[in-house]
Design an enzyme around this catalytic site. Structure first.
Site, PDB file in Angstrom:
ATOM      1  N   GLN A 181     -13.256  12.983   7.617  1.00  0.00           N
ATOM      2  CA  GLN A 181     -13.889  11.891   6.873  1.00  0.00           C
ATOM      3  C   GLN A 181     -14.042  10.665   7.752  1.00  0.00           C
ATOM      4  OE1 GLN A 181     -11.541  11.100   3.372  1.00  0.00           O
ATOM      5  NE2 GLN A 181     -12.695  12.530   2.112  1.00  0.00           N
ATOM      6  N   GLN A 224     -11.364 -11.362   3.521  1.00  0.00           N
ATOM      7  CA  GLN A 224     -11.538  -9.968   3.111  1.00  0.00           C
ATOM      8  C   GLN A 224     -11.967  -9.946   1.645  1.00  0.00           C
ATOM      9  OE1 GLN A 224      -8.841  -5.947   2.876  1.00  0.00           O
ATOM     10  NE2 GLN A 224      -8.582  -7.242   4.688  1.00  0.00           N
ATOM     11  N   TYR A 262       0.851  -1.188   0.000  1.00  0.00           N
ATOM     12  CA  TYR A 262       0.000   0.000   0.000  1.00  0.00           C
ATOM     13  C   TYR A 262       0.892   1.246   0.000  1.00  0.00           C
ATOM     14  CZ  TYR A 262      -4.398  -2.474   1.025  1.00  0.00           C
ATOM     15  OH  TYR A 262      -5.519  -3.270   0.970  1.00  0.00           O
ATOM     16  N   ALA A 278     -21.905  12.814 -15.440  1.00  0.00           N
ATOM     17  CA  ALA A 278     -20.812  13.496 -16.147  1.00  0.00           C
ATOM     18  C   ALA A 278     -19.482  12.797 -15.916  1.00  0.00           C
ATOM     19  CB  ALA A 278     -20.732  14.949 -15.697  1.00  0.00           C
ATOM     20  N   ARG A 327      -9.067   9.947   4.096  1.00  0.00           N
ATOM     21  CA  ARG A 327      -7.902  10.795   3.811  1.00  0.00           C
ATOM     22  C   ARG A 327      -7.762  11.916   4.830  1.00  0.00           C
ATOM     23  NH1 ARG A 327      -8.822  13.589  -0.323  1.00  0.00           N
ATOM     24  NH2 ARG A 327     -10.925  12.875  -0.829  1.00  0.00           N
ATOM     25  N   HIS A 372      -3.239 -11.863  -0.245  1.00  0.00           N
ATOM     26  CA  HIS A 372      -3.929 -10.682  -0.745  1.00  0.00           C
ATOM     27  C   HIS A 372      -4.801 -10.954  -1.961  1.00  0.00           C
ATOM     28  CE1 HIS A 372      -3.471  -6.007  -1.034  1.00  0.00           C
ATOM     29  NE2 HIS A 372      -4.715  -6.394  -1.237  1.00  0.00           N
TER      30      HIS A 372
END
Length: 356
Positions: A301, A185, A62, A228, A297, A129
């Site tokens: 949030q 996951q 990551y 859009a 982020r 993963h």
């Protein structure tokens, strides 16, 4: 059903206690152009742990490894209070065929690197993963068990793999006395419900706690995109660039998902919630789900998303959300649920199952 971060749940067939929302840290580091820097990452982690959150998710590559490195710095002094999960499989050295994949060499070297990055001597939960379609399942499960026996890993799980392979691996582990998989996951959201066909029922049957990733469909279910934004040329096959690029490349930004997002917005406005809170709360209604992964982020949030634990959805709300997002289960599920099939196999018998 309202709950709190410190109302812990058992992870799969283990005795490990984890929060109902886990902190995803793919946003830790700005290497890909859209993440949080070190100071903001610290604020995010602090806000999560101060409310009792203890389950933190990352992966070896990551933000090109920055996510693990930041977590290593930010968790000093509180490492043992957290359940740290990381993953292996991603290619770490382009051009080196053995620097990625599911095989033993990739797994062992990735774990050693993760231990250094995380500045710890053990990983609470190690995931495979993504399925590579080449490594024998016995090799994977034996290598995972070796790492557990060495104390470098405490629990093992799997992500992004076919249900039949996961079931096969779990059966082999049980028969040979190896460490079982305790976590699955997978992508799961109102925009991606096909895992309800086999993956989630399999996990419930075999003792794997389900942890949904991308519960907001790369941000689409927050209502941030419109028609859009469909003019995106499909995005590029990578995480770098913009969040819109990620949504496009994940196939999360489509006319169908925008329609689902509109229904989410309608339910949210009717109840004075945000769209994100409603979409996150919906994932927790599935009894197979142990902990939904939320990323952010900014601290703001994160705090908005954590408020999903306070969301109460009525039967009407749930019915509207599930009608808009419904998927066909396909064969054999639809066939086995037909009145004719049930009539010839059960007649008029009423049989109550307490297994699920």
């Amino acid at each position: 059903m309202s709950t709190t971060l410190d109302t812990y749940r058992l992870l799969g067939r283990s005795g490990l206690r984890v929060s109902p929302l886990s902190l995803g840290t793919m946003t830790f580091g700005d290497d890909w152009g859209w993440g949080a820097d070190k100071d903001e990452a610290r604020r995010i982690l602090d806000a999560y742990t101060e409310r009792g959150g203890n389950f933190v998710d990352t992966a070896n590559m990551y933000t090109n490894g920055t996510s693990e490195q930041l977590l290593g710095e930010l968790t000093q002094g509180r490492r043992d209070e957290l359940v740290l999960a990381t993953k292996y499989t991603m290619l770490s050295r382009p051009g080196d065929p053995n620097s990625g994949g599911n095989h033993r060499k990739s797994m062992v070297r990735s774990v050693e690197r993760s231990l250094r990055n995380l500045q710890t001597d053990y990983i609470d939960l190690l995931y495979l993963h993504a399925w590579d379609f080449t490594t024998p399942v016995e090799e994977i499960m034996r290598a995972m068990d070796d790492l557990v026996r060495q104390g470098k890993v405490l629990y093992v799980g799997i992500s992004d793999a076919p249900a039949w392979q996961v079931a096969r691996m779990q059966t082999i582990a049980d028969l040979r006395g190896w460490s079982p998989l305790v976590a699955l996951q997978i992508e799961y959201s109102l925009a991606e419900r096909t895992v309800e066909r086999d993956l989630i029922p399999m996990a419930r049957e075999l003792g794997l706690g389900v942890l949904p990733w991308s519960p907001l469909a790369s941000g689409v279910l927050t209502g941030k995109y419109t028609e859009a934004d469909l003019d995106h040329d499909g995005g590029t096959a990578g995480a770098a660039g913009t969040r819109k690029n990620v949504a496009a490349s994940n196939n999360s930004l489509t006319p169908r998902t925008l329609q689902i997002a509109d229904v989410v917005k309608k339910v949210a406005e009717r109840n004075n919630y945000t769209s994100a809170q409603v979409a996150l709360a919906w994932t927790l209604l599935n009894p197979g789900v142990t902990s939904t992964i939320v990323g952010a982020r900014t601290q703001q949030q994160l705090e908005q998303n954590l408020s999903a634990l306070d969301v109460e959805l009525s039967d009407q709300d749930v019915a509207e959300l599930e009608s808009a997002s419904a998927v066909e289960l396909g064969f054999p599920h639809d066939f086995l649920n037909l009145p004719m099939t049930r009539a010839v196999t059960q007649g008029g018998l009423q049989i109550e199952s307490r297994r699920h």
